[in-house]
Design an enzyme around this catalytic site. Structure first.
Site, PDB file in Angstrom:
ATOM      1  N   GLN A  98      83.784  34.125  55.748  1.00 20.64           N
ATOM      2  CA  GLN A  98      82.861  34.309  54.634  1.00 20.64           C
ATOM      3  C   GLN A  98      81.676  33.358  54.694  1.00 20.64           C
ATOM      4  O   GLN A  98      80.716  33.498  53.937  1.00 20.64           O
ATOM      5  CB  GLN A  98      83.594  34.127  53.310  1.00 20.64           C
ATOM      6  CG  GLN A  98      84.050  32.694  53.035  1.00 20.64           C
ATOM      7  CD  GLN A  98      84.929  32.584  51.822  1.00 20.64           C
ATOM      8  OE1 GLN A  98      86.103  32.945  51.857  1.00 20.64           O
ATOM      9  NE2 GLN A  98      84.370  32.070  50.731  1.00 20.64           N
ATOM     10  N   CYS A 103      85.492  35.026  48.794  1.00 19.98           N
ATOM     11  CA  CYS A 103      86.867  35.078  49.301  1.00 19.98           C
ATOM     12  C   CYS A 103      87.652  36.232  48.707  1.00 19.98           C
ATOM     13  O   CYS A 103      88.423  36.890  49.406  1.00 19.98           O
ATOM     14  CB  CYS A 103      87.570  33.751  49.042  1.00 19.98           C
ATOM     15  SG  CYS A 103      87.652  33.304  47.289  1.00 19.98           S
ATOM     16  N   HIS A 155      90.563  30.272  44.896  1.00 22.77           N
ATOM     17  CA  HIS A 155      90.385  30.896  46.204  1.00 22.77           C
ATOM     18  C   HIS A 155      91.388  32.029  46.372  1.00 22.77           C
ATOM     19  O   HIS A 155      92.512  31.957  45.867  1.00 22.77           O
ATOM     20  CB  HIS A 155      90.613  29.843  47.295  1.00 22.77           C
ATOM     21  CG  HIS A 155      90.246  30.287  48.676  1.00 22.77           C
ATOM     22  ND1 HIS A 155      89.017  30.809  49.001  1.00 22.77           N
ATOM     23  CD2 HIS A 155      90.957  30.274  49.845  1.00 22.77           C
ATOM     24  CE1 HIS A 155      88.980  31.094  50.299  1.00 22.77           C
ATOM     25  NE2 HIS A 155      90.140  30.789  50.826  1.00 22.77           N
ATOM     26  N   ASN A 159      93.317  33.393  56.092  1.00 23.16           N
ATOM     27  CA  ASN A 159      92.174  32.894  55.340  1.00 23.16           C
ATOM     28  C   ASN A 159      90.915  33.621  55.799  1.00 23.16           C
ATOM     29  O   ASN A 159      90.951  34.455  56.709  1.00 23.16           O
ATOM     30  CB  ASN A 159      92.042  31.378  55.541  1.00 23.16           C
ATOM     31  CG  ASN A 159      91.340  30.701  54.374  1.00 23.16           C
ATOM     32  OD1 ASN A 159      90.660  31.342  53.569  1.00 23.16           O
ATOM     33  ND2 ASN A 159      91.483  29.392  54.280  1.00 23.16           N
TER      34      ASN A 159
END
Length: 444
Positions: free
Chosen positions: A64, A70, A365, A386
């Site tokens: 990102q 996110c 997040h 992630n």
């Protein structure tokens, strides 16, 4: 009795510190290395070995970059996993985050305008108005908000609408956009104060949205109405699918019934009894679109639903407070990673509820669960995809201990079929409305 610190009391503090035999060693260590490096437990790091009994093959991680998307990356990643499994697209295939970002920004502007008009009779000092003006829009969001965008606009491959400077580095854009939205708010409040007609206000708002659309097109490019999807699969077989729209692409290549996917939270605070539905006032993006709705459950039910979906071969969107007890570079999230209590000889422990109630923690997040390690059928650690690129963690994947999940995970999204039947019946009930600043309204 004076409220200032008495010099005599300071002398006592100094004598008390001097009596600690270890204080000079600790002072030298912490001043040189910082708190976390001085409190780190390297044995705990060794226990977070990135090997899992259930480990989904989800392809390469996304990045990102310098943006707060996110929640969007995590949602689109769960969907691209499905495309990878069905159509054998390359490991680096991604859905366009820039495409959904464009529409989210336009819809958030309209959502802001509507909230400005709803609160126009309140003074600027009112807490709701102050909250609204503090951040007219931002990059962050929640699961139901990306669903609202997809249900209205569909999705496209990243190759069709790639990243731009502004989508990957959003600070300049957000600063400029929020300046415009605040100025628009002044005009809308003035019109409301003058009791302008609904037609005049609607015309003014549409003119504002036209300018918003132009700004977005300049910064992100204009979204495609139709496109061709061209790729080679894992066996190098060539594919060309012509004349798709973003909605027909979603229907064909993702094919989810998004109404089946629901937000489950664990918020063990007194004001939010379990097994009830909640929503947040003034939180959303698409006016008339999907409402942000959460079912609050205990942690056992929360984890069991995530585990069932992973066992069925499907990854899980989740929201957490990623900055707590974590090592970004090594990709480890573990409550035993640092020992500040021992370092300072103090008790810093709070319950999960206390952290929420007193502002110590909230969802910051969103990521994706792609695996879990089971010992005697119980999870001990979880594999996390992630969206910070491949240079952190293990090629972009993190390891999360089960204790860390219990303490710092607040939201997952699962297919409702993985919930107990008694909870499925609650999903359609009218939710309790929480204040705009409630921690469950935080944006990942």
């Amino acid at each position: 009795m004076t409220k200032a610190i008495d010099p005599n009391v300071l002398t006592k503090f100094q004598k008390s510190l001097a009596q600690r035999l270890e204080h000079q060693v600790i002072e030298r260590t912490v001043t040189k290395n910082g708190i976390l490096a001085s409190a780190v437990d390297y044995q705990a790091q060794a226990l977070m070995n990135p090997v899992f009994s259930i480990d989904l093959d989800t392809g390469d991680v996304a990045n990102q970059k310098q943006s707060g998307r996110c929640w969007m990356f995590a949602a689109l990643n769960t969907m691209r996993h499905e495309i990878k499994n069905k159509f054998q697209v390359p490991k680096d295939f991604e859905l366009s985050q820039n495409y959904t970002y464009f529409w989210d920004k336009l819809e958030k502007a309209n959502y802001f305008y509507e909230n400005v008009l709803k609160t126009a009779k309140l003074p600027l000092t009112d807490r709701k108005v102050s909250w609204l003006m503090a951040t007219p829009q931002q990059d962050g969001g929640q699961w139901d908000m990306i669903v609202a965008i997809i249900q209205k606009y569909g999705v496209v491959p990243q190759s069709v609408m790639p990243e731009t400077y502004n989508s990957s580095k959003s600070y300049e854009f957000n600063k400029t956009y929020n300046l415009k939205l605040r100025k628009d708010a002044i005009k809308l409040r003035e019109l409301a104060e003058k009791k302008a007609s609904a037609q005049k206000i609607a015309a003014q708002k549409n003119a504002m949205l036209a300018d918003d659309y132009r700004i977005l097109a300049y910064c992100f490019g204009e979204p495609p109405a139709t496109f061709d999807f061209e790729y080679r699969d894992a066996d190098q077989k060539y594919h060309l699918d012509r004349h798709l729209t973003p909605k027909t692409f979603f229907d064909k290549y993702v094919g989810w019934n998004l109404d089946d996917y629901v937000s489950i939270i664990n918020a063990p605070t007194v004001d939010k009894p379990y097994n009830q539905m909640y929503t947040i006032e003034m939180l959303g993006n698409v006016v008339g679109g999907r409402q942000v709705r959460h079912l609050n459950v205990n942690m056992q039910t929360f984890a069991e639903a995530a585990l069932k979906q992973l066992q069925a071969g499907e990854s899980v969107w989740f929201g957490c407070d990623v900055g707590q007890e974590s090592d970004r570079q090594k990709g480890i999230m573990d409550t035993n990673l640092y020992h500040q209590n021992e370092l300072f000889d103090l008790d810093f422990n709070l319950t999960k509820a206390q952290r929420l109630d007193y502002g110590e923690s909230l969802m910051t997040h969103a990521m994706v669960l792609t695996g879990v390690d089971l010992v005697d059928d119980q999870p001990t650690k979880w594999k996390v995809e992630n969206s910070w690129g491949s240079k952190v963690g293990t090629k972009g994947f993190f390891v999360m201990s089960n204790d860390w999940m219990n303490e710092y995970c607040y939201q997952i999204v699962v297919n409702k079929k993985y919930l107990p039947e008694k909870l499925q019946t609650i999903l359609n009930k009218e939710p309790k409305v929480l204040a705009p600043w409630d921690p469950m309204g935080s944006l990942a």
